[in-house]
Design a protein around this motif. Structure first.
Motif, PDB file in Angstrom:
ATOM      1  N   ALA A 162       0.720  -1.355  -0.032  1.00 18.30           N
ATOM      2  CA  ALA A 162      -0.142   0.008  -0.121  1.00 18.30           C
ATOM      3  C   ALA A 162       0.881   1.114  -0.096  1.00 18.30           C
ATOM      4  N   GLY A 163       2.011   1.146   0.475  1.00 15.28           N
ATOM      5  CA  GLY A 163       3.001   2.384   0.393  1.00 15.28           C
ATOM      6  C   GLY A 163       3.374   2.534  -1.055  1.00 15.28           C
ATOM      7  N   LEU A 164       3.015   1.900  -2.199  1.00 17.66           N
ATOM      8  CA  LEU A 164       3.241   2.230  -3.450  1.00 17.66           C
ATOM      9  C   LEU A 164       2.670   3.603  -3.723  1.00 17.66           C
ATOM     10  N   ALA A 165       1.509   3.752  -3.350  1.00 19.87           N
ATOM     11  CA  ALA A 165       0.809   5.126  -3.548  1.00 19.87           C
ATOM     12  C   ALA A 165       1.478   6.409  -3.185  1.00 19.87           C
ATOM     13  N   LEU A 166       2.625   6.253  -2.051  1.00 14.58           N
ATOM     14  CA  LEU A 166       3.409   7.381  -1.818  1.00 14.58           C
ATOM     15  C   LEU A 166       4.155   8.159  -2.934  1.00 14.58           C
ATOM     16  N   PRO A 167       4.902   7.423  -3.462  1.00 14.86           N
ATOM     17  CA  PRO A 167       5.829   8.084  -4.630  1.00 14.86           C
ATOM     18  C   PRO A 167       4.842   8.278  -5.688  1.00 14.86           C
ATOM     19  N   VAL A 168       3.619   7.975  -6.016  1.00  9.46           N
ATOM     20  CA  VAL A 168       2.838   8.340  -6.989  1.00  9.46           C
ATOM     21  C   VAL A 168       2.492   9.825  -6.870  1.00  9.46           C
ATOM     22  N   TRP A 169       1.907   9.789  -5.483  1.00 13.09           N
ATOM     23  CA  TRP A 169       1.362  11.226  -4.912  1.00 13.09           C
ATOM     24  C   TRP A 169       2.446  12.394  -5.046  1.00 13.09           C
ATOM     25  N   LEU A 170       3.545  11.832  -4.553  1.00 10.77           N
ATOM     26  CA  LEU A 170       4.608  12.732  -4.615  1.00 10.77           C
ATOM     27  C   LEU A 170       5.022  13.345  -6.086  1.00 10.77           C
ATOM     28  N   HIS A 171       4.856  12.284  -6.845  1.00 12.60           N
ATOM     29  CA  HIS A 171       5.256  12.886  -8.333  1.00 12.60           C
ATOM     30  C   HIS A 171       4.052  13.607  -8.963  1.00 12.60           C
ATOM     31  N   ARG A 172       2.816  13.378  -8.803  1.00 14.99           N
ATOM     32  CA  ARG A 172       1.524  13.900  -9.137  1.00 14.99           C
ATOM     33  C   ARG A 172       1.349  15.274  -8.446  1.00 14.99           C
TER      34      ARG A 172
END
Length: 663
Positions: free
Chosen positions: A12-22
């Protein structure tokens, strides 16, 4: 298959880099400008564009995080090996920690070999460490090669004990060491391969199907150089003289010294020769005061196996007290009983004669045995006191006389008496027809056949009672009963010349004395035990107490619960049980079979190895002959990939940062 599937929640922590890049903020840069006085004001419109940027860097970061999570979850890859090809192996390293492994140089070789076996656990195979003596103790559960350090640390800390290993018990216990899916079990027995460790039945060495046995012999290969003190006990014919039996290699005894200590005080130091081997040495101790004395007989200096150089024993100088109950202390039956009990030289009874009232006023626990000349003398209160005494570990002998013939049942015993005139049979004398010759108090069956019984009380044996003697018509003459922790004898005829002529036969004195001594035996015999074997502390006739080992350390607590009155001594010496205002000692010695150092011959080893069933046969019996499943851990490779990405990610990040600055 996953070893720790809960770690997958980390994905579930994979959402963190996506949020940071977006949602990464765009930093505005200020540029120098000459003047803004000729510019017209205008409305500033701001808009935020949410879009993913730097796709390559994002993918690298997502892959890095996913690899770390998956590696911690412990993925296993399931493959199939063709029949006959080996899969993973569970190496069970069993280290013999019995007393014989203390032999000079043996344990060092055992540890070195165990370390080598740990080094053979590679790849996806696993290793397991077990210490084996009188019990099987799993020190390290199955671990992969990456955790081999735990196996090495446990091997270094392990030390041999003082108990015995039985190879049959080891094989029986190996059933619980089940290999995992796709694994074969290989049992490495690191031992000196004692012949005396073999079970009585060779078939007990048969291994479970699929287990491969490897004998790792670290012994010296012979039995030379060892001697032991096999026994130390008082000479039954010469009180005050100790008999010490020595066994072993004559060369190991020649020139050594036998040291005998009583209560820590040296009583004898004797130089030995080779002729003392497998012989008995007599040591005069002299008169010892009444009480319990701790005796130690040991050989000095130590030989190749020092643990069996000493023998521990207890010498008790006691005068068991016996209470004789009679209607009149001057009657014949009271005098007969007293004279017979005092005639026994060992143990020497201290006899006290009293009337029935003493059963309720005296402390019966102070007596090793109670003799009642006629069961009819016992009233309800006395029967209750006697019952508590016997069930608490006391010894009772009761005869049935004229007064007992008026009762319906025997007090304490509960045996029913025949009704009416059948209670007393007169006329033609009866004789003993059936006799339990194996019993300790009935050593002269021929003498009993000559005794005439003119009258007796007909008694029906209760459930659980043992008939030791019976008349021609099957009526019991003597019954034995176990009541609680104590014992009771019921004799169906009193010591009265009108009832029988037992008192005028030489048998009478021996019977009364030996019967009383047998009844009360557990109350004055010294307690002894063997290392590794459970000791029933109920023989101490106490409700509980604290147990201290020979080093003075408290090992266990005995409570009044019958199930807790058992413990297993772990070392030789004198154990002490304290509690209830008294202290009792227990002499504990090693199992003598551990001193027999002769190894198993090659023929016996070959026969043992021939008993094992090959793994392919076991697999065929399970219906999986088409292939053997194996699980290959891949977490290590995932972790390596994560490390590689950890080096690549900063390079890509620096590249994007430099491009942005140039723009």
């Amino acid at each position: 298959m996953w070893l720790a599937p809960w770690f997958l929640l980390g994905l579930a922590g994979l959402a963190l880099p996506v949020w940071l890049h977006r949602f990464a903020r765009h930093t505005e840069e200020r540029q120098p400008f000459a003047s803004s006085m000729f510019l017209e004001p205008a409305e500033i419109r701001r808009s935020r564009r949410h879009e993913l940027r730097y796709w390559l860097l994002l993918l690298l970061r997502l892959a890095l995080l996913a690899l770390i999570v998956l590696a911690f979850a412990g993925p296993m890859w399931r493959t199939t090996a063709a029949p006959g090809q080996g899969g993973n192996t569970l190496h069970v390293i069993v280290m013999d920690t019995s007393l014989s492994m203390q032999r000079e140089g043996v344990w060092e070789r055992a540890q070195r070999r165990a370390m080598e076996l740990v080094g053979e656990v590679r790849g996806a195979s696993r290793g397991m460490l077990v210490a084996a003596d009188h019990r099987l103790n799993v020190l390290v559960q199955p671990v992969f090669a990456s955790d081999a350090g735990r196996l090495r640390a446990a091997v270094q800390q392990l030390e041999p004990g003082f108990s015995r290993l039985d190879y049959g018990a080891l094989v029986a216990g190996s059933v619980s060491w089940a290999p995992g899916p796709g694994e074969t079990l290989q049992l490495h027995l690191v031992s000196d391969m004692q012949q005396s460790a073999s079970p009585l039945r060779f078939a007990d060495l048969s291994l479970p199907p699929g287990v491969r046995l490897v004998l790792e012999d670290v012994g010296a290969g012979d039995a030379a150089g060892n001697a032991r003190v096999a026994a130390a006990a008082e000479d039954a014919r010469t009180p005050g003289t100790l008999e010490v039996r020595l066994e072993g290699d004559p060369a190991a005894i020649d020139g050594r010294t036998l040291v005998v200590e009583v209560n820590g005080e040296v009583k004898e130091r004797r130089r030995l020769s080779a002729a003392s081997a497998n012989a008995v040495e007599h040591v005069v101790l002299g008169q010892l005061p009444v009480g319990e004395h701790r005796l130690t007989a040991r050989l000095e200096p130590a030989d190749v196996l020092p643990a069996d150089d000493a023998r521990y024993a207890l010498l008790r100088r006691v005068e068991p007290r016996v209470l004789v109950i009679a209607a009149n202390v001057q009657d014949d039956d009271a005098r007969y009983f007293s004279a017979a009990l005092q005639a026994l030289a060992r143990p020497r009874f201290a006899v006290e004669t009293a009337q029935p009232g003493a059963l309720t006023t005296r402390q019966l626990g102070d007596f090793a045995a109670v003799v009642v000349s006629d069961a009819g003398l016992v009233n309800d209160a006395a029967a209750k006191a006697l019952g508590e005494y016997v069930r608490g570990g006391g010894a009772l002998m009761m005869t049935l006389g004229p007064r007992a013939a008026q009762l319906r049942q025997v007090p304490v015993s509960g045996a029913k008496l025949a009704g009416g005139a059948a209670r007393t049979a007169s006329g033609k004398p009866s004789r003993v027809a059936e006799l339990e010759q194996s019993h300790a108090i009935l050593r002269e069956p021929g003498a009993w056949l000559r005794i005439r019984f003119f009258r007796h009380v007909a008694v029906e044996p209760p459930e659980g009672a043992r008939v030791l003697m019976a008349f021609e018509n099957g009526t019991p003459l003597m019954l034995e009963q176990e009541l609680g922790e104590g014992r009771m004898l019921v004799f169906a005829s009193p010591l009265d010349r009108q009832w029988n002529d037992l008192a005028i036969h030489p048998l009478f004195v021996r019977f009364v004395a030996e019967a009383t001594a047998w009844l009360a035996g557990a109350r004055f015999d010294a307690a002894a035990a063997t290392v590794g074997l459970a000791l029933d502390a109920t023989s101490l006739r106490r409700g509980g107490g604290q147990v201290f080992d020979p080093d003075g350390q408290r090992t266990t607590m005995l409570t009044g619960d019958e199930r807790s009155l058992r413990f297993v001594p772990q070392m030789p010496g004198f154990y002490e049980v304290r509690g209830g205002g008294r202290s009792d000692f227990i002499a504990v010695n090693p199992d003598p079979r551990e001193s027999l150092l002769a190894p198993l011959d090659e023929d016996a080893r070959a026969r043992w190895l021939a008993l094992q069933q090959p793994a392919t046969a076991a697999a065929r019996a399970d219906g999986v002959a088409s292939g053997t499943e194996r699980l290959v851990p891949i977490w290590f490779w995932l972790l390596l990939a994560a490390v590689a990405l950890a080096f690549v990610e900063p390079l890509v990040a620096n590249y994007h940062l430099s491009v942005r600055r140039e723009a």
